[in-house]
Scaffold this motif. Sequence first.
Motif, PDB file in Angstrom:
ATOM      1  N   CYS A  36      35.759  40.168  47.567  1.00  0.00           N
ATOM      2  CA  CYS A  36      35.436  41.533  48.002  1.00  0.00           C
ATOM      3  C   CYS A  36      35.860  41.792  49.449  1.00  0.00           C
ATOM      4  O   CYS A  36      36.475  42.830  49.729  1.00  0.00           O
ATOM      5  N   LEU A  95      28.479  45.922  43.003  1.00  0.00           N
ATOM      6  CA  LEU A  95      27.733  47.133  43.348  1.00  0.00           C
ATOM      7  C   LEU A  95      27.046  46.951  44.702  1.00  0.00           C
ATOM      8  O   LEU A  95      27.060  47.864  45.548  1.00  0.00           O
ATOM      9  N   VAL A 154      26.684  55.476  41.356  1.00  0.00           N
ATOM     10  CA  VAL A 154      28.052  55.138  41.760  1.00  0.00           C
ATOM     11  C   VAL A 154      28.886  56.398  41.933  1.00  0.00           C
ATOM     12  O   VAL A 154      29.763  56.468  42.810  1.00  0.00           O
ATOM     13  N   MET A 192      28.118  50.274  33.907  1.00  0.00           N
ATOM     14  CA  MET A 192      28.335  51.318  34.917  1.00  0.00           C
ATOM     15  C   MET A 192      27.866  52.681  34.414  1.00  0.00           C
ATOM     16  O   MET A 192      27.416  53.521  35.198  1.00  0.00           O
ATOM     17  N   ALA A 246      39.345  55.833  42.362  1.00  0.00           N
ATOM     18  CA  ALA A 246      38.139  55.392  41.646  1.00  0.00           C
ATOM     19  C   ALA A 246      37.656  56.474  40.686  1.00  0.00           C
ATOM     20  O   ALA A 246      37.252  56.193  39.551  1.00  0.00           O
ATOM     21  N   CYS A 301      33.587  46.839  33.233  1.00  0.00           N
ATOM     22  CA  CYS A 301      32.120  46.977  33.315  1.00  0.00           C
ATOM     23  C   CYS A 301      31.644  48.355  32.870  1.00  0.00           C
ATOM     24  O   CYS A 301      30.587  48.825  33.312  1.00  0.00           O
ATOM     25  N   PHE A 360      28.944  42.787  37.764  1.00  0.00           N
ATOM     26  CA  PHE A 360      28.659  44.110  38.298  1.00  0.00           C
ATOM     27  C   PHE A 360      27.660  44.115  39.453  1.00  0.00           C
ATOM     28  O   PHE A 360      27.907  44.766  40.486  1.00  0.00           O
ATOM     29  N   ALA A 402      29.547  47.322  47.416  1.00  0.00           N
ATOM     30  CA  ALA A 402      29.918  48.719  47.616  1.00  0.00           C
ATOM     31  C   ALA A 402      28.829  49.475  48.378  1.00  0.00           C
ATOM     32  O   ALA A 402      29.111  50.216  49.325  1.00  0.00           O
ATOM     33  N   SER A 442      35.746  49.365  36.738  1.00  0.00           N
ATOM     34  CA  SER A 442      35.158  50.338  35.810  1.00  0.00           C
ATOM     35  C   SER A 442      35.605  50.140  34.367  1.00  0.00           C
ATOM     36  O   SER A 442      34.848  50.413  33.436  1.00  0.00           O
ATOM     37  N   SER A 490      36.490  48.832  44.955  1.00  0.00           N
ATOM     38  CA  SER A 490      35.914  47.801  44.093  1.00  0.00           C
ATOM     39  C   SER A 490      35.279  48.423  42.852  1.00  0.00           C
ATOM     40  O   SER A 490      35.386  47.877  41.747  1.00  0.00           O
ATOM     41  N   LEU A 491      34.622  49.564  43.025  1.00  0.00           N
ATOM     42  CA  LEU A 491      33.979  50.214  41.880  1.00  0.00           C
ATOM     43  C   LEU A 491      35.019  50.761  40.897  1.00  0.00           C
ATOM     44  O   LEU A 491      34.848  50.673  39.684  1.00  0.00           O
TER      45      LEU A 491
END
Length: 1053
Positions: free
Chosen positions: A297, A339, A379, A372, A401, A368, A335, A342, A365, A360-361
Amino acid sequence: MDQLEFLLLQFLVPDNAARKAAEEQIRKLSKDSQIVPALLHHIRTAQAPNVRQLAAVLLRKKVTGHWMRLPAEAKNSAKSILLESVTADPVQPVRRASANVVSVIAKHAVPAGEWPELLPFLFQCSKSAQEDHREVALILFSSLTETIGDVLRPHFSTLQSVFVAGLNDQQSTRVRVAALKAVGALVGYIQTEEEVIMFRELIAPILNVSRSCLESGDEDVAILAFEIFDELVESPAPLLGPTIPVIVQFALEVCSNKSLESNTRYQAIQIVSWLAKYKPKTLVKHKLVTPILTVMCPILAEPDARHSEDEVSSDRAAAEVLDTMAMSLPKKHVFPPILQFAVNNFQNPDPNWREAAVMSLGVISEGCYEVMKSKLVGVLTLVLEALKDSEQLVRGAASFALGQFAEHLQPEIVEHYERVLPCIFTVLSDPVPEVQEKAYYALAAFCENLKEEILPYLGQLMERLLEALQSHRRDLQETCMSAIGSAAAAAESSFIPYTERVLQILQNFMISTKDEDLPVRARATELVGIVGLAVGKGVIEPVLPNFIEAAIAGFALDFSELREYSHGFFSNVAEILEEGLVPYLPRLVPLALASCNLDDGTALDFDDSGDEADMANGLGGLSSDDEDESDNKRVRNISVRTGVLDEKAAATQALGLFALHTKKAFMPYMEDCLKVLKKHAGYFHEDVRLQAMIALQHLLTATQATFPTQNNHISPETKHVLDTVMDIYLRALNEDDDKDTVSQVCSSIVDVIKSVPLEAVQQYIVKLSEATLMLLRQEAVCQQTGDTDGEGDDDDLEHDDILMDAATDLLPAMASCMGGSFEPIFRQLFEPLMKFATHSRPPNDRTMAVACVAEVAKEIRQEITPYIDTVMPIALKELSSPEPTNRRNAAYCVGELCLHGGETAKLYYMSILTALHPLFTDRETDNGVRDNAAGAVARMIKANAQAIPLSQVLPALVGVLPLKEDIEESESVYGSLCGLIFASHPDILQLIPQLVPIFAQTVASEEVKPEVKSLIGQAVNQLCLAYREQMQGLLSALPPHEASALGAVMGQH
């Protein structure tokens, strides 16, 4: 042969004419087996090192063809001279060239027992005090392992000790590098458990060498180690086993070391990515997921430090790791840490960290998506806030994203359109072009799944899109076309006011022939078809001919992407025109077949370029510094023109749709198309295979329509196509390694089974049930991760929901054509199916199994009885699930079990009614759940009304009517109520005032089947006969359109 030395010298001079003449003379001399001793003589005696080297290089090329014809004395002499050169020649390139000749000869001589002294000689060299001897021994061991590894198997333990010594050689980097390469050659031959254990002992020395080289700046050597780990990860043998944690630790050390070269870090990141893909169980078992994410990350937050477009930036490589982990690993491990990353960083003062938080989100997606969706509000709020960021890179990441959310978090994301669309519109005006383009991508992705929700925004949206479409930025034009296509598909007939203007602009794009305009022309061609589908045949048909001609003309421009999108356009035209496409078939089908039969450009780069290439390149080409050279051609690389793959897939799809929509007119092309589709069903790329599977079903549908089934017997023409299709489908179930392709095959088989009588598919049922069993056991080829190093709990690893849903659809499909005779097959499938229903499984697994049993019960009727005691407790528990889908399927299941389960099911009636009761109250907010609960009670009434307290149950049942969402329950629900009316049951007669308005609303609905309406008409007629005055008052109080609809069905009887 006397002139050979002169020719060798001539070959080395700069004069091209002299070199060519020498080359020709050497080629003639090479036909004589005496070339072998002659070249050996010059390897031994030539004064010039380059002549000795050239002689060795030529001997490597020529010795194989002559070796078997040489007398024993000549062979022994050759072996002696070569080993002397390998160890005694003072020039390293000569030693290396001679070593390559030894490798070539050994390939033939060692297996034949003709060179017993070679291996002892090499083992002796590996212990020599001379660096050159140790190095050449390892080089030869590497080469011999590649060519005759199986022959060396009895010596693997000795080789292992040699390799360990080489890896630990503190005096020579060259020896350590040679040892690394030798270890890499050994990987493919490790098979037995003993060999696996032996090989694992090499991991620690490899890591030590790599660390040492990194510390001394020899990063290229460390990269060699990563290449070996690449091979180890992909090996079917569990070579890594317990060493994976230390490999991951080392890779993470390298990943996070910013002082290293970008390529070195990239190789380390790739190892982590491969491990996530191929060894997911092992990463979970050793609790490595969080440590990996903790390193990856922050790498996302590194600025792009690439010096050229060819380099892969560390942040992009880390994003690929996150994507792979999200796709391959259990979401509960992936996840939450991402999360948290983020949330912790989306307000970081450093914009690179804010970008990483949002990116990252978006990246995870797809993998996950399920978890999500449950956290979507949070998010989405984070990402929409990032769209307003002062830094362009953060706004760009947020737009990306949002586009990813729109693609993968459907349909839940659409519910937030009122929040999302205004935010996207704002970013469309961003001053930074790159952000603008990503915003248009997000807009296109979001609009793709909208329907009437788009209408309030359509005017503003189209104004912006048309303005951008006429800009001079080709990248923006392409993205805008995608967005216009999404808007048109969503708006349908409401798009008609914009159609003329859009088509005028597209027509201009479709006449351009400049190379730089062809990608935009391709998109424009595709968009015409999308708009046509949206606005309908009546609007588009008058103008289609000109666009069809323009698309056909584009094939002369020899641009694969344009051909690809043109095939997509023709597919849409087929759907629009249907039989109207027939006049174009003689031109369109050959174009599609030509694309299908294109050379896909698969290039095999062999490691032997031949004498001519070597000689033309002088010593540069003849250098044997690359010890990987061999006389046997080995594939070094495969490259594929992916554009041609996309074109083949689009053309394959077009052929299927031509057949589906023109049917009889397509029959002249049937055999040519079947031939192509059979080939494409086994194609190496899954996109082409997938389209072939779909197209095969369309060809079968067209054949069935042209040659209909008569007297429950299919025609010979249909049988020919059916047998071809089913053979391909069954092979795919057993052999295809792509989950999407196998999912499609399952769905297609379901449709095929339902479309033909049992006798037509009877011969395939056994093989189909065996393939289904493999899928349920998760043992099919497409379900294998290759992770033999991990022994984790299978419940902890998630499967592909789409694949398993499609696979479980096969059971009721087989049951539908076999009826009760399916039960013996179901008996074999039941246990693996019910493993998905255990409490440790996620909700979607449990409801999949419950729904499958319900559908099977519907088809095999009373034969479901032996399974009720296993399934009913599970279904009852699912009735209280927090997931609406689970409650719906559970209600449907208990209803079907009661309908067909007789006395066995009757024992559960009171438990069922107790569990169903909350679904009839205000606590239940899902209309579909209520409808299915009503269906369950209705089936119980139909099966055994005497076992139910109707005076308590009927008011609750009637209170949730009419059905609101699952209209398919009409037959059961209204059928049971009408049955009670026909029987003049006193408990139903008390509810007539509530029932009449419900019946009227039901018959006024266009969604309810005519037979249900007819049944209601009969029931109301009976009530009118028995209770004329009361009924007159109730009927007169109905709204006019409902009264009219009810009167119409009553008048039918």
